[in-house]
Design a protein around this motif. Structure first.
Motif, PDB file in Angstrom:
ATOM      1  N   SER A 266       0.860  -1.183   0.000  1.00  0.00           N
ATOM      2  CA  SER A 266       0.000   0.000   0.000  1.00  0.00           C
ATOM      3  C   SER A 266       0.894   1.229   0.000  1.00  0.00           C
ATOM      4  O   SER A 266       1.811   1.346   0.821  1.00  0.00           O
TER       5      SER A 266
ATOM      6  N   LEU B 195       1.067   5.498  -0.233  1.00  0.00           N
ATOM      7  CA  LEU B 195       0.465   6.821  -0.185  1.00  0.00           C
ATOM      8  C   LEU B 195       1.386   7.764  -0.944  1.00  0.00           C
ATOM      9  O   LEU B 195       2.506   8.031  -0.509  1.00  0.00           O
TER      10      LEU B 195
ATOM     11  N   THR C  74      -2.810   5.182  -3.094  1.00  0.00           N
ATOM     12  CA  THR C  74      -3.691   6.292  -2.762  1.00  0.00           C
ATOM     13  C   THR C  74      -2.953   7.557  -3.174  1.00  0.00           C
ATOM     14  O   THR C  74      -1.888   7.866  -2.643  1.00  0.00           O
TER      15      THR C  74
ATOM     16  N   ARG D   2      -6.812   5.106  -6.101  1.00  0.00           N
ATOM     17  CA  ARG D   2      -7.729   5.897  -5.296  1.00  0.00           C
ATOM     18  C   ARG D   2      -7.170   7.315  -5.235  1.00  0.00           C
ATOM     19  O   ARG D   2      -5.970   7.518  -5.001  1.00  0.00           O
ATOM     20  N   THR D   3      -8.007   8.310  -5.445  1.00  0.00           N
ATOM     21  CA  THR D   3      -7.538   9.692  -5.427  1.00  0.00           C
ATOM     22  C   THR D   3      -8.172  10.453  -4.272  1.00  0.00           C
ATOM     23  O   THR D   3      -9.340  10.230  -3.917  1.00  0.00           O
TER      24      THR D   3
END
Length: 234
Positions: free
Chosen positions: A49, A51, A72, A88-89
């Motif tokens: 994941s 960011l 993200t 994902r924004t």
């Protein structure tokens, strides 16, 4: 130009929308990712994941998604985020990002954002990095090379995008900050960008990360441009 007020010392010219910090949306949609996704991928496990802070138009986001990362992507420009696919924004300034209790295997702060001319902004950026990285995760920070402010003018070719990138000047404006002027020339279009960048020695860079509760573990590239940090004491 978007409807937001331009930031002091930041400006841009060229076709299409330009964000308040001088970034042209169409330009950043055209630029290639270079080796950056591979550098990031070398430091994070498969399926990690991630960011990504300040994702822009997805220049690095899209290759990371293709490499299997769950990304993200955060940016404060709606026009930039409209170009992002497969991730994902989240539209938000990095400094005030609120994702609740979420934590990530890796947090990426690229595009030399750590060199912000404003101390409070840099502190906010690094605070966000520390907040959202898992206890056993990593923070990847892109910093300027040693001669970034002195080897000017200079140019390089972005063969993947078909353009020439020129750093035209880096003029001191006080308090260790330079105003940098850049030019991007394509066969069919030309953009310019002016922005302010704080000069950071390795020692100062590592000290700022330390103040945010991050400890530099190692540098991922021989030129020291990409640093890998881990959570430490706040």
């Amino acid at each position: 130009m978007t409807g937001h007020q331009a930031r002091q010392g930041h400006a841009g010219t060229g076709p299409g929308s330009i964000t308040p910090d001088g970034c042209a949306v169409e330009l950043y949609a055209r630029l290639s990712a270079g080796t950056e996704p591979e550098v990031i991928r070398s430091a994070v496990p498969p399926g990690a994941s991630v960011l990504e802070l300040g994702c822009g138009a997805g220049r690095v986001t899209h290759p990371l998604v293709a490499l299997g990362c769950a990304v993200t992507a955060v940016d404060e420009s709606a026009q930039m985020l409209e170009r992002v696919r497969g991730a994902r924004t989240v539209r938000s300034p990095i400094e005030s990002l609120d994702l609740g209790a979420e934590r990530f295997d890796a947090v990426v702060l690229g595009s030399f954002l750590v060199h912000s001319s404003e101390h409070r902004v840099r502190e906010g950026l690094l605070r966000t990095c520390r907040t959202y990285v898992k206890d056993d995760g990593v923070v990847l920070v892109q910093r300027e090379g040693a001669d970034y402010h002195t080897d000017v003018p200079r140019e390089r070719e972005d063969s993947g995008a078909g353009c020439v990138i020129r750093i035209l000047s880096a003029d001191p404006v006080g308090d260790g900050v330079d105003e940098v002027r850049a030019e991007y020339v394509f066969a069919d279009a030309r953009w310019t960008q002016t922005f302010r960048s704080r000069r950071l020695s390795v020692e100062r860079f590592e000290a700022y990360l330390g103040e945010a509760g991050l400890v530099v573990d190692r540098y991922l590239t021989p030129d020291g441009v990409w640093a890998l940090a881990r959570p430490g004491e706040r």
